[in-house]
Structure formats: C-alpha cells, structure tokens
Design a protein around this motif. Structure first.
Motif, PDB file in Angstrom:
ATOM      1  N   ASP A   8       0.794  -1.229   0.000  1.00 19.27           N
ATOM      2  CA  ASP A   8       0.000   0.000   0.000  1.00 19.27           C
ATOM      3  C   ASP A   8       0.831   1.285   0.000  1.00 19.27           C
ATOM      4  OD1 ASP A   8      -2.894  -1.194   0.375  1.00 19.27           O
ATOM      5  OD2 ASP A   8      -1.587  -2.260   1.763  1.00 19.27           O
ATOM      6  N   ASP A  41      -1.016  -2.962  -4.123  1.00 19.36           N
ATOM      7  CA  ASP A  41      -1.196  -1.509  -4.132  1.00 19.36           C
ATOM      8  C   ASP A  41       0.136  -0.785  -3.954  1.00 19.36           C
ATOM      9  OD1 ASP A  41      -3.814  -1.998  -4.671  1.00 19.36           O
ATOM     10  OD2 ASP A  41      -4.616  -1.175  -2.812  1.00 19.36           O
ATOM     11  N   ASN A  79      -5.695  -4.245  -5.375  1.00 16.75           N
ATOM     12  CA  ASN A  79      -6.889  -3.883  -6.144  1.00 16.75           C
ATOM     13  C   ASN A  79      -6.646  -2.698  -7.065  1.00 16.75           C
ATOM     14  OD1 ASN A  79      -6.834  -2.905  -3.298  1.00 16.75           O
ATOM     15  ND2 ASN A  79      -8.343  -1.467  -4.105  1.00 16.75           N
ATOM     16  N   HIS A 114      -3.240  -9.815  -0.383  1.00 16.21           N
ATOM     17  CA  HIS A 114      -3.345  -8.352  -0.386  1.00 16.21           C
ATOM     18  C   HIS A 114      -4.323  -7.930   0.706  1.00 16.21           C
ATOM     19  CE1 HIS A 114      -3.516  -4.225  -1.314  1.00 16.21           C
ATOM     20  NE2 HIS A 114      -4.777  -4.265  -1.689  1.00 16.21           N
ATOM     21  N   HIS A 195      -3.911  -3.644   2.491  1.00 16.16           N
ATOM     22  CA  HIS A 195      -5.175  -3.175   1.929  1.00 16.16           C
ATOM     23  C   HIS A 195      -6.014  -2.273   2.828  1.00 16.16           C
ATOM     24  CE1 HIS A 195      -8.702  -2.901  -0.559  1.00 16.16           C
ATOM     25  NE2 HIS A 195      -9.438  -3.417   0.383  1.00 16.16           N
TER      26      HIS A 195
HETATM   27 MN    MN Z   1      -5.856  -2.330  -1.638  1.00 11.69          MN
END
Ligand code: MN
Length: 241
Positions: A8, A41, A79, A114, A195
C-alpha cells in the motif's frame, strides 16, 4: 537473515515524497535483506506494462538494482495495480506472487494476501473484483489504446472514491470469519496482509489454536514495514515519511 514485507505505498507522480521514501527504504533496509515482499497496491494505478512512465521506470530500475545485489523480490497484485504483468516484473527483477500464497517463513507457514478478498461485507466490490480478475476481461482491456485505458482509470478512481465515502467503517475492514476461514483452508496460524490501511497485530483462534494476523500499513503519512528474522517475533516498523 531478514525478510521484509511492505504494501500500500500507492506510488504516484503527485506524491514524490513517497517515491523518495521508497528509494531510501530500498537502499537502507531492503539491500542486504534476504527477501522483500510487496503485497499489493504498490502503485496507485496500473493500466498496463506498456505505459512506462518515468516514475515506473525509476522504480523498476531501483528494484532491479536491489535484486541484482541478491535480495529476492516478490510482488503481489492489489486492487489498484492488478494489471502489473510479466514485462514489468522482468524489468524490476521481481517475481509475481499469487494472491493468496503460503510461504515458509523461517519455519512458520505464513499466508500472504493483499487483503481485499477478505472484505466480504462489501458485496458490490467483491462482484467487481471477480470481473476485474477475469483473464479474458483483462486481455480485452489491455488491447485497447493506452489513451483509452488512461481515461478509464481516471473514471474508475472517481467512482471508487465516491462510493467508498458512503460506506460504513466495518464494510471497509476484513470480515473476521473470512480471516479464520482462509487460515483454516490453508492450515496456517499466521497471516500477513495489507489493503485496509489499519496496521496492527491481531490475536485470534484458527484451527483450534492461537493464531496471528499482521496488517501492514499504508505509506500516506508513514513508512511502514514488517521485519522477520529467524527465531524472533515479527516486528512492525514505522517512521514518518
Ligand atoms: Mn488495496
């Protein structure tokens, strides 16, 4: 011997401070480590390996430099950057890691994810996720001109931001029962994911035994990482950006 985990970062042109912090992290922490896992991410957006922005090229070169020095690098989709492909991984000297994956972490089987798939209360997002992870859909998208894909990414981001503003807190977090289900399905007592941007260590019970879920932090305000060495408890590290 050290294994590092991060996730992230949401690297993007408008946040050069995060890129700088990452390059410093590579130099100061990752170089000399045995392995570096990036659990999704990593980039704020990814529309295909053919975009090759200066930021992407700089990051790929820095990763390659570290992997060339002997640190194994693993990259998992998030994502936001689920379209990262083999071409970028080659340039970065990294291996793409499936979500979920179980690794042997100095003797402890550890489940890596994730984390978005654990947020099952967000049914709308889970439906979207199934579509976006469909190889045929991805192939179709990647065949479209770069300009179309850039436009589409902007629209998707606006829709996602607008929708998430209305969602309640618990919907954006993992579903506790889903965590236990995944840990039991994989027969592990330890899980590491990102995430949710809620860095923490959670004790729970899975397989009738004590278990631990470690959540990595996002890099919006702080540099977060997890450091694991043989025979010691994992340490969540943090310093201001
Ligand atoms: Mn994410």
């Amino acid at each position: 011997m050290t294994t590092l985990f991060i996730s992230d970062l949401h690297l993007e042109e408008s946040r050069p401070d995060i890129t700088r912090a990452f390059l410093a992290f590579l130099e100061q922490k990752a170089a000399g480590a045995e392995r570096l896992y990036i659990l999704g991410d990593f980039f704020e957006a990814w529309i295909g390996d053919d975009e090759r922005t200066p930021l992407q090229e700089k990051v790929a070169a820095a990763l390659r430099n570290v992997s060339g020095g002997g640190t194994e690098i693993f990259l998992m989709h998030g994502n936001r950057d689920f379209l990262i492909g083999a071409n970028f991984c080659d340039r970065a000297g990294a291996a793409l890691l499936e979500d979920p994956s179980v690794i042997d972490l100095y003797g402890t089987p550890t489940l890596l994810m994730h984390g978005d798939s654990l947020c099952t209360a967000d049914e709308e997002y889970q439906k979207l996720r199934v579509n976006m992870r469909n190889p045929q859909w991805q192939k179709m998208i990647l065949q479209r001109p770069l300009k179309d894909r850039q436009q589409m990414a902007r629209q998707l981001r606006e829709i996602s931001m607008a929708k998430n503003q209305d969602k309640e807190e618990f919907i954006m977090d993992v579903t506790p029962g889903e965590v236990v289900r995944e840990m039991e399905a994989h027969g592990v007592q330890r899980m590491i994911h990102g995430h949710t941007h809620r860095p923490a260590e959670h004790a729970l019970t899975a397989n009738g035994q004590p278990a631990k879920r470690i959540v990595l932090g996002d890099w919006a305000e702080n540099v977060w990482w997890l450091e694991v060495t043989p025979g010691a408890s994992p340490i969540l590290g943090k310093h201001p950006l």
